[in-house]
Design an enzyme around this catalytic site. Structure first.
Site, mmCIF file in Angstrom:
data_model
loop_
_atom_site.group_PDB
_atom_site.id
_atom_site.type_symbol
_atom_site.label_atom_id
_atom_site.label_comp_id
_atom_site.label_asym_id
_atom_site.label_seq_id
_atom_site.Cartn_x
_atom_site.Cartn_y
_atom_site.Cartn_z
ATOM 1 N N HIS A 116 6.965 -12.933 -0.840
ATOM 2 C CA HIS A 116 6.777 -11.483 -0.982
ATOM 3 C C HIS A 116 6.166 -10.947 0.314
ATOM 4 O O HIS A 116 6.622 -9.958 0.838
ATOM 5 C CB HIS A 116 5.901 -11.186 -2.199
ATOM 6 C CG HIS A 116 5.791 -9.733 -2.496
ATOM 7 N ND1 HIS A 116 6.894 -8.941 -2.762
ATOM 8 C CD2 HIS A 116 4.719 -8.899 -2.544
ATOM 9 C CE1 HIS A 116 6.500 -7.699 -2.958
ATOM 10 N NE2 HIS A 116 5.194 -7.639 -2.833
ATOM 11 N N HIS A 168 9.025 -2.852 4.185
ATOM 12 C CA HIS A 168 8.865 -3.039 2.739
ATOM 13 C C HIS A 168 9.829 -2.079 2.044
ATOM 14 O O HIS A 168 9.634 -0.873 2.088
ATOM 15 C CB HIS A 168 7.416 -2.755 2.331
ATOM 16 C CG HIS A 168 7.087 -3.237 0.945
ATOM 17 N ND1 HIS A 168 8.049 -3.494 -0.009
ATOM 18 C CD2 HIS A 168 5.899 -3.522 0.364
ATOM 19 C CE1 HIS A 168 7.456 -3.905 -1.119
ATOM 20 N NE2 HIS A 168 6.154 -3.940 -0.927
ATOM 21 N N LYS A 213 9.654 -9.191 5.365
ATOM 22 C CA LYS A 213 9.187 -7.799 5.490
ATOM 23 C C LYS A 213 8.742 -7.493 6.914
ATOM 24 O O LYS A 213 8.672 -6.332 7.307
ATOM 25 C CB LYS A 213 8.047 -7.528 4.508
ATOM 26 C CG LYS A 213 8.531 -7.367 3.066
ATOM 27 C CD LYS A 213 7.415 -7.017 2.104
ATOM 28 C CE LYS A 213 7.937 -6.840 0.683
ATOM 29 N NZ LYS A 213 8.360 -8.113 0.054
#
Lengths: 406, 87
Positions: A298, A333, A328
């Site tokens: 993430h 994002h 990212k």
């Protein structure tokens, strides 16, 4: 349980709006992040990093003919590419067995902001199509019209995990035999001043500094947040029997999915909740931690977010774990689209047996015990299975696992 | 009917609403354009914005079946003619 094949995909991303351009920047570690001066009434001007797509929403025609929200236009464009690759056309498959599962974090927030600006700022009328353009399920609805799907049209809104949850729930519907085929993914286009300002007010956006391209430095000791981005990625998923019957081709299958929630805090991540989600996805795939060769983290580059994920990764995989990439850093994002675009990055890594770099050269946080692929892409000759993590504000965790089909 | 008015209406129909050019003629009824009721409302808004005027509601209900593009253009021409001169 039927295998779920990925028979097509398409993308609209800040690093590229076709797979060739996407791959070039992804594996070259070239960031699309640029500085933007945000000017809003009541606030001092501030520079923030953003990742914008080179994309013209006015070139997109919606099947409903209502004006397209930029995010909906990206959804339609990415899905048209995915369907083209998969050989899916409206009417070419049983519509009752075709569904659309789509994620979006803030839906038509940009259209909503534009409407407010027109009404309160310019004393103009609210358009008759404002509701159907701005509603969070507008992309799902337009996609269902585009493909004449009758099996399902469901939107998922769980912040940064929206697309991952949409894709995972579609996978479950295919495995359960409720559908044969699904168009899935996520989109968000929220680079409107008010929306950027809302994220800036949370103090999660990195200062762009002199080198905005490297403002987002996941897992670095000096990480300072992320860049707000926009984009979409779409996939055509189908059961193996259905794909075989129509002569479709695939190189990867979705092999595992899990979603849970922390139930603890509105923003604070929880390593234990993340670790439980990863373990559940591994169990769902029938795999052991050692089978996973690559993880698309993430990796938001926030202080708390990366600390929790480094901890949960170490908890699940232990020492000598998989090659971890946090895309990212180059993509920005993408919020509700993040889980989809990052799944695409992970599928490309599987297909090429090459882990993309995180794309920054900053010193890593010495307390993190993960194997970060940092500056250059890393060949992984034995790569068979990979994982993509999406951990959301609100506490939703979603983990997807894909495997090479060979 | 001012021919320029019809040209602008036809351009908006084609460019913003993707109506096929062969469907756009002065005697085309609004119903025959292939737009649903919501798109027709949006179309009237777009036209009013383009001409910077409002067509009185009693003059033009786009859901009324027999209205033609000529009727719409006539209402626009009238609106333009009656527009107050700049001070």
């Amino acid at each position: 349980m039927p295998r779920v094949c990925v028979t097509g995909y398409g993308v609209v991303a800040p690093i590229g709006c076709d797979i060739a351009a996407f791959d070039d920047a992804l594996f070259g570690g070239r960031s699309a992040i640029e500085p933007f001066e945000l000017r809003l009434p009541g606030s001092d001007p501030v520079r923030v990093p953003i990742a914008r797509c080179r994309f013209d929403e006015n070139a997109t025609r919606t099947p409903s003919r209502v004006p397209a929200d930029r995010g909906t236009a990206m959804a339609l464009t990415s899905a048209a590419s995915a369907a083209g690759a998969a050989g899916l056309e409206a009417g070419s498959v049983d519509p009752e067995r075709l569904g659309v599962f789509w994620g979006s974090g803030m839906g038509g927030a940009s259209t909503f902001e534009a409407t407010c600006r027109q009404v309160y700022g310019e004393s103009r009328r609210i358009r008759p199509t404002s509701v159907v353009t701005a509603m969070p399920n507008a992309p799902v609805a337009e996609l269902a019209l585009l493909f004449a799907a009758r099996g399902a049209a469901i939107g998922f809104a769980c912040a940064c995990a929206s697309a991952a949850v949409a894709i995972g729930e579609a996978m479950r519907a295919l495995r359960d035999g409720r559908l044969d085929m699904a168009v899935v993914g996520g989109s968000d286009a929220l680079l409107a001043p008010g929306v950027i300002g809302a994220w800036q007010a949370m103090r999660v956006l990195a200062p762009p500094g002199q080198d905005a391209a490297h403002a987002c430095r996941p897992f670095a000791a000096d990480r300072a947040g992320f860049a707000l981005g926009e984009g979409a990625a779409a996939f055509v998923l189908e059961t193996e029997a259905h794909a075989r019957a129509r002569g479709a081709r695939w190189t990867c299958v979705l092999s595992g999915f899990a979603t849970n929630c922390d139930g603890l805090h509105i923003t604070q991540p929880d390593a234990a909740g993340q670790a439980r989600a990863m373990a559940a996805a591994l169990k769902d795939a029938g795999l052991a931690p050692v089978d996973i060769g690559h993880v698309n983290a993430h990796g938001t580059a926030t202080s708390a977010g990366d600390a929790a994920e480094a901890q949960s990764l170490h908890q699940v995989f232990g020492a000598g774990g998989p090659a971890v990439t946090a895309t990212k850093a180059v993509l920005g994002h993408l919020l509700g689209a993040g889980g989809a675009v990052e799944l695409l990055a992970m599928l490309r890594a599987l297909e090429r047996r090459l882990a993309p770099p995180t794309g920054h050269a900053a010193a890593l946080d010495p307390t993190f015990k993960i194997d970060l692929v940092q500056r250059d892409a890393r060949p992984l000759a034995q790569l068979r299975h990979a994982m993509s993590n999406s951990f959301a504000f609100g506490g939703t965790n979603a983990v997807l696992i894909a495997s090479r089909a060979d | 009917m001012n021919p320029h008015t019809f040209e602008v209406v036809a351009e908006v129909l084609q460019q913003q609403f993707h109506v096929e050019p062969e469907k756009i003629a002065p005697d085309s009824s609004l119903q025959a354009l292939g737009l649903d009721s919501l798109s027709l409302m949006e179309f009237v808004f777009a036209i009013e914005d383009r001409f910077e005027l409002r067509i009185p509601e009693e003059r033009l209900d786009p859901r009324q079946s027999q209205l033609t593009l000529t009727d719409l253009c006539a209402a626009l021409d009238e609106g333009v003619a009656n527009r107050p001169l700049p001070a």
